[in-house]
Design an enzyme around this catalytic site. Structure first.
Site: not given
Ligand code: SDX
Length: 425
Positions: A302, A359
């Site tokens: 991320h 996700d």
């Protein structure tokens, strides 16, 4: 913290104002830099650039903190309904009971799309990706609701929140070749999504509370995330004073990419590939570390979280409880947990601070709920919708907002004269 930062350029000193946010984030305001020095800053990917000052969402990537209007996402996921969180993000405060009932009534009343819009679906080929359908249908809402003056703003916000879930469900039914199911007014926002996705005219459909609760948590966890790629896109398009539907349609397209919201579909496809390949997790971890393989561990890493994505933590628990309550054993979950365990021990991932993101687990829950893989990113979009709307509204309510127009450093050819065809060799 000093109120100014000093930049020395070519021997000249420039004092630049420093602004400090609620949680003591520090920003150097370079608004006047080019006028005063002729120089700009360069930050490809905007990893170090603040695009705006915002009151909507706060993330601390190092501490794994995510708050919507100051409320920790963990508390909202545990105690709130998605419609409450949508109201909070868009209007800034948790709704009173009266406000929430009116908001829900409006969302219910505006759930249907114009009957003529259903004909649009006839033009899509079977197998059309539902993200393409969602983005084009959302943009098309502006042809039915063209008014974009101040008075229409709130009505368009309600229309979009109410109709996007209907469009999403219709996109799914189009893929399945099944008849569209109208929204039912007695159901909750999440219950209606499930009903329109899964009900068929030939039998009664009862919303499973396990699925309704899971949908509620999933949508809340996806509801906002400060200046991510798709939200920045919505703000970029909205800054030109494009209407709400056009701005959100652009955000849907940005979300579709596999590096962003498309990752949830890519995670499941990756886990299925590993499963087909005998579950050899070590092989895929090695590939993810090998730059020449072109393979990435989807659902890992991320730009902001350099610690666990708090949403992934909640979803890991939700995954276990939803699969248990549904009596589903999915080998992909075992593979996901093994991947996570190996990666979190491996120096490649640890050094780069690559942790599971939102996700990584969401797709396993969607799959257990019976949602087709190609609809995963659509579900992400339905969750992110109030966040996109909140940012669009924040920008449009700001009398000082200007059209976003970044600069660049040109690195192409110097001036040269036109070369006629015969002289081009
Ligand atoms: C979302 O921004 C948001 O807030 C997004 C989001 C939201 O709610 O809106 O949180 C939702 O988009 C989550 C992210 C979903 N995407 C994925 O899961 C795709 C896989 N992840 C990556 O592609 C990547 O981690 C990103 C896109 C998420 C972040 O990319 P960055 O910040 O540009 O990092 P990078 O690509 O420069 O990677 C840094 C290093 C590189 O290695 P080195 O060059 O330093 O040797 O880490 C490596 C990368 O090769 N790396 C990975 C990896 N992610 C980064 N290596 C293997 N597998 C991965 N998944």
């Amino acid at each position: 913290m000093s109120k100014t930062a000093k930049l020395v350029l070519d021997g000249k000193e420039f004092d630049l104002p420093v602004i400090v946010g609620t949680e003591n984030e520090v920003g150097v305001d370079i608004t006047t830099l080019r006028d005063r020095s002729g120089a700009i800053t360069l930050d490809s990917g905007y990893a170090n650039t603040g695009a705006c000052v915002s009151n909507i969402c706060y993330i601390d990537g190092e501490a794994g903190i995510l708050r919507y209007r100051g409320y920790p996402v963990e508390q909202l996921a545990e105690h709130a309904k998605f419609t409450e969180v949508a109201y909070l993000l868009i209007y800034g405060e948790l709704p009173t009971l009266k406000q929430l009932l009116k908001f829900r009534e409006d969302l219910t009343y505006h759930s249907m799309i114009h009957e003529d819009m259903k004909k649009f679906f006839d033009g899509f080929p079977n197998g059309a990706h539902p993200m393409a359908v969602l983005s084009s249908m959302v943009a098309s809402l502006s042809t039915y609701y063209p008014e974009s003056d101040e008075k229409a703003k709130d009505r368009n916000i309600i229309r979009l929140l109410a109709k996007a879930k209907t469009i999403a469900a219709y996109a799914n039914k189009k893929t399945l070749g099944q008849p569209f199911m109208y929204p039912r007014n007695e159901l909750s926002y999440c219950g209606n999504i499930l009903q329109m996705m899964f009900a068929v005219p030939c039998e009664a459909y009862h919303v499973d509370p396990v699925l309704e609760d899971a949908m509620n948590v999933l949508l809340i966890l996806h509801a906002d995330h400060e200046q991510n790629c798709s939200t920045s896109t919505v703000r970029m398009v909205g800054s030109s004073q494009a209407n709400l539907y056009a701005s959100i349609s652009a955000g849907i397209c940005a979300l579709w990419g596999p590096l962003h919201g498309g990752a949830n579909q890519a995670v499941i496809e990756m886990l299925e590939e590993i499963h087909r390949d005998g579950g050899n997790v070590d092989k895929y971890v090695a590939m993810a570390k090998d730059k020449t393989s072109g393979f990435r561990l989807m659902g890992f890493g991320h730009r902001v979280y350099k610690n666990f994505d708090p949403r992934a933590k909640i979803l890991r628990k939700t995954c276990d409880s939803v699969l248990e309550r549904l009596g589903v054993h999915d080998p992909l979950l075992d593979i996901a947990k093994k991947l996570e365990e190996i990666a979190l021990r491996d120096s490649y991932f640890v050094e780069r601070k690559l942790y599971p993101n939102v996700d990584f687990y969401s797709g396993i829950i969607y799959k257990a709920m019976g949602i087709p893989t190609e609809m995963f990113t659509v579900m992400f979009a339905l969750g992110r919708l109030p966040g996109w709307i909140a940012h669009w509204k924040e920008l449009r309510d700001d009398p000082k907002s200007r059209i976003n127009r970044p600069r660049q450093i040109y690195n192409g050819a110097g001036i040269r004269d036109f070369v006629p065809m015969e002289a081009r060799g």
